[in-house]
Design a protein around this motif. Structure first.
Motif, short mmCIF file in Angstrom:
data_model
loop_
_atom_site.label_atom_id
_atom_site.label_comp_id
_atom_site.label_asym_id
_atom_site.label_seq_id
_atom_site.Cartn_x
_atom_site.Cartn_y
_atom_site.Cartn_z
N ALA A 4 19.88 41.29 -35.48
CA ALA A 4 19.26 40.21 -34.90
C ALA A 4 17.82 40.72 -34.09
O ALA A 4 18.09 41.52 -33.23
CB ALA A 4 20.00 38.96 -34.24
N ARG A 5 16.75 40.04 -34.14
CA ARG A 5 15.70 40.66 -33.15
C ARG A 5 15.04 39.08 -32.94
O ARG A 5 14.67 38.42 -33.54
CB ARG A 5 14.66 41.39 -34.26
CG ARG A 5 13.55 41.72 -33.45
CD ARG A 5 12.41 42.54 -34.44
NE ARG A 5 11.99 41.90 -35.47
CZ ARG A 5 11.02 42.16 -36.52
NH1 ARG A 5 11.15 43.61 -36.43
NH2 ARG A 5 10.89 41.32 -37.38
N ASP A 6 14.82 39.20 -31.56
CA ASP A 6 14.21 37.91 -31.07
C ASP A 6 12.52 38.24 -31.41
O ASP A 6 12.24 39.03 -31.69
CB ASP A 6 13.90 38.47 -29.21
CG ASP A 6 13.16 37.12 -28.68
OD1 ASP A 6 11.98 37.26 -28.68
OD2 ASP A 6 14.17 36.35 -28.31
N ARG A 7 12.34 36.91 -31.91
CA ARG A 7 11.08 36.81 -32.72
C ARG A 7 9.71 37.30 -31.97
O ARG A 7 8.99 37.68 -32.85
CB ARG A 7 10.85 35.16 -33.04
CG ARG A 7 10.55 34.34 -31.86
CD ARG A 7 10.19 33.02 -32.33
NE ARG A 7 11.07 31.98 -32.45
CZ ARG A 7 10.58 30.80 -32.74
NH1 ARG A 7 9.61 30.29 -32.52
NH2 ARG A 7 11.82 30.10 -32.93
N THR A 8 9.83 37.78 -30.76
CA THR A 8 8.91 38.44 -30.10
C THR A 8 8.99 39.84 -29.80
O THR A 8 8.24 40.48 -29.27
CB THR A 8 8.62 37.82 -28.65
OG1 THR A 8 9.61 37.97 -27.66
CG2 THR A 8 8.36 36.34 -28.79
N ALA A 9 10.08 40.21 -30.29
CA ALA A 9 10.37 41.88 -30.16
C ALA A 9 9.97 42.67 -31.42
O ALA A 9 9.90 42.15 -32.33
CB ALA A 9 12.03 42.06 -29.71
N VAL A 10 10.09 43.82 -31.04
CA VAL A 10 9.67 44.80 -32.18
C VAL A 10 11.16 45.56 -32.91
O VAL A 10 11.25 45.55 -33.79
CB VAL A 10 9.00 45.97 -31.40
CG1 VAL A 10 8.66 47.37 -32.76
CG2 VAL A 10 7.67 45.50 -31.05
N THR A 11 12.07 45.89 -31.81
CA THR A 11 13.28 46.23 -32.39
C THR A 11 14.36 45.38 -32.36
O THR A 11 14.54 44.29 -31.60
CB THR A 11 13.83 47.30 -31.41
OG1 THR A 11 13.83 46.99 -30.15
CG2 THR A 11 12.72 48.58 -31.53
#
Length: 118
Positions: free
Chosen positions: A97-104
């Motif tokens: 899972a990746r926060d929608r604002t994150a890259v990784t």
């Protein structure tokens, strides 16, 4: 967010499997989701990803046309439908899972083993 993957198993080449990854602990629709795989002695590789709303999907070239990623935000679950499986698809598959604002990807499930026999 906690992730629990399941659905792996032993299948013959040409067969199909459907992996599921259930999420809990946070609002599922806040996260982009992905599937990765790792074979013994190799690095973890990206397989497929899907954006938080399900509107965009993307795949590794090695699985394009054979695998399909989808999600059901009402059930807090992401899926990976795997068709035309090949022995080289054998690996432990992880959802991330990746926060929608994150890259990784910041959260990982425990993985589920997929073994494809020739």
């Amino acid at each position: 967010v906690q992730l629990q993957a399941c659905g792996g198993g032993l299948v013959q080449a040409g067969g199909s499997l459907r992996l599921s990854c259930a999420a809990s602990g946070h609002t599922f629709s806040n996260y982009d989701m992905g599937w990765f795989r790792q074979a013994p002695g190799k690095e973890r590789d990206f397989v497929a990803g899907i954006t938080w709303g399900g509107g965009t999907t993307y795949y590794a070239n090695s699985v394009k046309g054979r695998f399909t990623i989808s999600r059901d935000n009402a059930k807090n679950t992401v899926y990976l439908q795997m068709n035309s499986l090949k022995p080289e698809d054998s690996a432990r598959y992880y959802c991330g899972a990746r926060d929608r604002t994150a890259v990784t990807y910041g959260w990982w499930g425990q993985g589920t083993q997929v073994t494809v026999s020739s």
